[in-house]
Design a protein around this motif. Structure first.
Motif, PDB file in Angstrom:
ATOM      1  N   GLY A  68     -37.866  59.698  -5.705  1.00  0.00           N
ATOM      2  CA  GLY A  68     -37.636  59.055  -6.993  1.00  0.00           C
ATOM      3  C   GLY A  68     -36.173  58.784  -7.237  1.00  0.00           C
ATOM      4  O   GLY A  68     -35.796  57.714  -7.741  1.00  0.00           O
ATOM      5  N   PHE A  69     -35.313  59.759  -6.880  1.00  0.00           N
ATOM      6  CA  PHE A  69     -33.871  59.566  -7.040  1.00  0.00           C
ATOM      7  C   PHE A  69     -33.385  58.433  -6.144  1.00  0.00           C
ATOM      8  O   PHE A  69     -32.564  57.598  -6.556  1.00  0.00           O
ATOM      9  CB  PHE A  69     -33.121  60.863  -6.696  1.00  0.00           C
ATOM     10  N   TRP A  70     -33.877  58.384  -4.904  1.00  0.00           N
ATOM     11  CA  TRP A  70     -33.484  57.314  -3.976  1.00  0.00           C
ATOM     12  C   TRP A  70     -33.890  55.948  -4.528  1.00  0.00           C
ATOM     13  O   TRP A  70     -33.118  54.982  -4.454  1.00  0.00           O
ATOM     14  CB  TRP A  70     -34.138  57.551  -2.615  1.00  0.00           C
ATOM     15  N   LEU A  71     -35.092  55.855  -5.076  1.00  0.00           N
ATOM     16  CA  LEU A  71     -35.570  54.593  -5.652  1.00  0.00           C
ATOM     17  C   LEU A  71     -34.706  54.170  -6.837  1.00  0.00           C
ATOM     18  O   LEU A  71     -34.412  52.982  -7.017  1.00  0.00           O
ATOM     19  CB  LEU A  71     -37.033  54.734  -6.086  1.00  0.00           C
ATOM     20  N   TRP A  72     -34.288  55.162  -7.655  1.00  0.00           N
ATOM     21  CA  TRP A  72     -33.412  54.845  -8.790  1.00  0.00           C
ATOM     22  C   TRP A  72     -32.039  54.388  -8.298  1.00  0.00           C
ATOM     23  O   TRP A  72     -31.489  53.392  -8.788  1.00  0.00           O
ATOM     24  CB  TRP A  72     -33.262  56.076  -9.691  1.00  0.00           C
ATOM     25  N   LYS A  73     -31.491  55.114  -7.348  1.00  0.00           N
ATOM     26  CA  LYS A  73     -30.153  54.809  -6.848  1.00  0.00           C
ATOM     27  C   LYS A  73     -30.086  53.420  -6.226  1.00  0.00           C
ATOM     28  O   LYS A  73     -29.050  52.742  -6.296  1.00  0.00           O
ATOM     29  CB  LYS A  73     -29.728  55.865  -5.823  1.00  0.00           C
ATOM     30  N   HIS A  74     -31.179  52.970  -5.640  1.00  0.00           N
ATOM     31  CA  HIS A  74     -31.197  51.661  -4.981  1.00  0.00           C
ATOM     32  C   HIS A  74     -31.788  50.568  -5.871  1.00  0.00           C
ATOM     33  O   HIS A  74     -32.082  49.460  -5.404  1.00  0.00           O
ATOM     34  CB  HIS A  74     -31.968  51.745  -3.663  1.00  0.00           C
ATOM     35  N   GLY A  75     -31.957  50.870  -7.148  1.00  0.00           N
ATOM     36  CA  GLY A  75     -32.334  49.848  -8.114  1.00  0.00           C
ATOM     37  C   GLY A  75     -33.814  49.539  -8.232  1.00  0.00           C
ATOM     38  O   GLY A  75     -34.197  48.614  -8.952  1.00  0.00           O
ATOM     39  N   TYR A  76     -34.665  50.311  -7.560  1.00  0.00           N
ATOM     40  CA  TYR A  76     -36.105  50.055  -7.650  1.00  0.00           C
ATOM     41  C   TYR A  76     -36.704  50.651  -8.930  1.00  0.00           C
ATOM     42  O   TYR A  76     -37.652  50.114  -9.489  1.00  0.00           O
ATOM     43  CB  TYR A  76     -36.825  50.628  -6.426  1.00  0.00           C
ATOM     44  N   ILE A  77     -36.144  51.776  -9.360  1.00  0.00           N
ATOM     45  CA  ILE A  77     -36.527  52.378 -10.634  1.00  0.00           C
ATOM     46  C   ILE A  77     -35.419  52.096 -11.635  1.00  0.00           C
ATOM     47  O   ILE A  77     -34.250  52.417 -11.388  1.00  0.00           O
ATOM     48  CB  ILE A  77     -36.748  53.897 -10.503  1.00  0.00           C
ATOM     49  N   VAL A  78     -35.788  51.478 -12.747  1.00  0.00           N
ATOM     50  CA  VAL A  78     -34.810  51.127 -13.785  1.00  0.00           C
ATOM     51  C   VAL A  78     -35.120  51.949 -15.034  1.00  0.00           C
ATOM     52  O   VAL A  78     -36.248  51.936 -15.531  1.00  0.00           O
ATOM     53  CB  VAL A  78     -34.864  49.620 -14.112  1.00  0.00           C
ATOM     54  N   LEU A  79     -34.120  52.658 -15.537  1.00  0.00           N
ATOM     55  CA  LEU A  79     -34.297  53.517 -16.699  1.00  0.00           C
ATOM     56  C   LEU A  79     -33.420  53.067 -17.854  1.00  0.00           C
ATOM     57  O   LEU A  79     -32.329  52.516 -17.648  1.00  0.00           O
ATOM     58  CB  LEU A  79     -33.946  54.968 -16.345  1.00  0.00           C
ATOM     59  N   GLY A  80     -33.893  53.287 -19.074  1.00  0.00           N
ATOM     60  CA  GLY A  80     -33.075  53.039 -20.260  1.00  0.00           C
ATOM     61  C   GLY A  80     -32.425  54.345 -20.691  1.00  0.00           C
ATOM     62  O   GLY A  80     -32.979  55.423 -20.469  1.00  0.00           O
ATOM     63  N   TYR A  81     -31.272  54.270 -21.312  1.00  0.00           N
ATOM     64  CA  TYR A  81     -30.533  55.492 -21.656  1.00  0.00           C
ATOM     65  C   TYR A  81     -30.189  55.586 -23.145  1.00  0.00           C
ATOM     66  O   TYR A  81     -29.546  56.537 -23.569  1.00  0.00           O
ATOM     67  CB  TYR A  81     -29.228  55.552 -20.839  1.00  0.00           C
ATOM     68  N   GLU A  82     -30.633  54.624 -23.933  1.00  0.00           N
ATOM     69  CA  GLU A  82     -30.265  54.603 -25.343  1.00  0.00           C
ATOM     70  C   GLU A  82     -31.102  55.605 -26.142  1.00  0.00           C
ATOM     71  O   GLU A  82     -32.270  55.871 -25.827  1.00  0.00           O
ATOM     72  CB  GLU A  82     -30.447  53.193 -25.930  1.00  0.00           C
ATOM     73  N   LEU A  83     -30.471  56.172 -27.156  1.00  0.00           N
ATOM     74  CA  LEU A  83     -31.176  57.063 -28.083  1.00  0.00           C
ATOM     75  C   LEU A  83     -31.723  56.211 -29.225  1.00  0.00           C
ATOM     76  O   LEU A  83     -31.003  55.840 -30.131  1.00  0.00           O
ATOM     77  CB  LEU A  83     -30.220  58.133 -28.620  1.00  0.00           C
ATOM     78  N   SER A  84     -33.002  55.896 -29.143  1.00  0.00           N
ATOM     79  CA  SER A  84     -33.596  55.009 -30.138  1.00  0.00           C
ATOM     80  C   SER A  84     -35.087  55.298 -30.263  1.00  0.00           C
ATOM     81  O   SER A  84     -35.629  56.200 -29.621  1.00  0.00           O
ATOM     82  CB  SER A  84     -33.383  53.539 -29.734  1.00  0.00           C
ATOM     83  N   TRP A  85     -35.751  54.495 -31.097  1.00  0.00           N
ATOM     84  CA  TRP A  85     -37.187  54.627 -31.300  1.00  0.00           C
ATOM     85  C   TRP A  85     -37.975  54.401 -30.018  1.00  0.00           C
ATOM     86  O   TRP A  85     -39.130  54.802 -29.897  1.00  0.00           O
ATOM     87  CB  TRP A  85     -37.646  53.613 -32.348  1.00  0.00           C
ATOM     88  N   ARG A  86     -37.321  53.746 -29.029  1.00  0.00           N
ATOM     89  CA  ARG A  86     -38.018  53.445 -27.774  1.00  0.00           C
ATOM     90  C   ARG A  86     -38.437  54.721 -27.047  1.00  0.00           C
ATOM     91  O   ARG A  86     -39.387  54.700 -26.271  1.00  0.00           O
ATOM     92  CB  ARG A  86     -37.119  52.598 -26.866  1.00  0.00           C
ATOM     93  N   ILE A  87     -37.753  55.809 -27.307  1.00  0.00           N
ATOM     94  CA  ILE A  87     -38.114  57.079 -26.661  1.00  0.00           C
ATOM     95  C   ILE A  87     -39.558  57.439 -26.993  1.00  0.00           C
ATOM     96  O   ILE A  87     -40.347  57.817 -26.110  1.00  0.00           O
ATOM     97  CB  ILE A  87     -37.157  58.202 -27.103  1.00  0.00           C
TER      98      ILE A  87
END
Length: 230
Positions: A68-87
């Motif tokens: 999972g970390f490898w997929l994130w590092k290479h752009g296959y997994i995209v995550l949001g980091y904002e603190l908002s209602w989207r959580i």
């Protein structure tokens, strides 16, 4: 945290992810055993086989974490980091999607030759204990892990929603393998408990493998007529 992990060598990452998975397992088991202590149910001593398979499961989960970390590092997994209602929205969507995906996967296993070859191993005991959450055939652990990686690769979620989901996943897993129902029947009839996969709901599945394939909710079992009262 991801920035810290990105700066680590591959060896350090393996060590970190292995320690993380072992810690999660230990905390989950302590939580489960604490509930059993409160309900005065005798705590069964884990067999050597259960401990060994639990360790194998941790090794596989470490590999899945690294993937999972490898997929994130290479752009296959995209995550949001904002603190908002989207959580909240992302958590609910991830919770329901994984619940449906695991229901389908679980149902398929039970209605194919895979059950006899793989999943029957998990059903060795009709009266589950907390450690049985981690007592799975290696192929099944890989299957569930791959399902998880597929969903978070196909859909972008907020990272905090992912962390909350992972904690909730462990909570439901331990609750489902207590072998005792700590929630009074009166409360289980109230919303939202009447739609959730309680301890007795999953225990019923261990007693009768023809029913209750859901994990977090009983919604899909009720829709597809595989629900049985716990």
């Amino acid at each position: 945290m991801l920035r810290f992990l990105s700066a680590q060598s591959s060896f350090n990452l393996w060590v970190i992810f292995a320690a993380e998975n072992l810690l999660v397992t230990l905390l989950a088991l302590l939580f489960g055993w604490a509930i059993l202590k409160l309900t005065h149910k005798p705590i069964q001593q884990a067999s050597r086989q259960e401990v060994f398979v639990c360790l194998v499961t941790n090794i596989i989960n470490t590999m899945i974490t690294y993937a999972g970390f490898w997929l994130w590092k290479h752009g296959y997994i995209v995550l949001g980091y904002e603190l908002s209602w989207r959580i909240i929205i992302d958590f609910f969507m991830l919770f329901m999607l994984m619940d449906l995906a695991m229901f389908i996967f679980h149902y398929f296993i039970h209605h194919s030759a895979i059950y006899k070859a793989i999943h029957r191993f998990h059903h060795h005991y009709t009266d589950p204990t907390p450690i049985d959450l981690f007592v799975l055939h290696p192929f099944e652990t890989v299957g569930f892990g791959s399902l998880w990686l597929l969903i978070i690769t196909l859909i972008s979620f907020n990272i905090y929603a992912v962390f909350i989901y992972l904690a909730v996943n462990i909570f439901f897993g331990i609750m489902g393998h207590l072998g005792v129902e700590p929630i009074p029947s009166g409360i289980r009839k109230l919303i939202p408990f009447k739609y959730l996969g309680t301890s007795s709901f999953h225990h019923r599945h261990h007693l009768d493998i023809s029913y209750n394939y859901g994990f977090y909710t009983n919604i899909w079992d009720k829709l597809f007529k595989t629900y049985k009262e716990g």
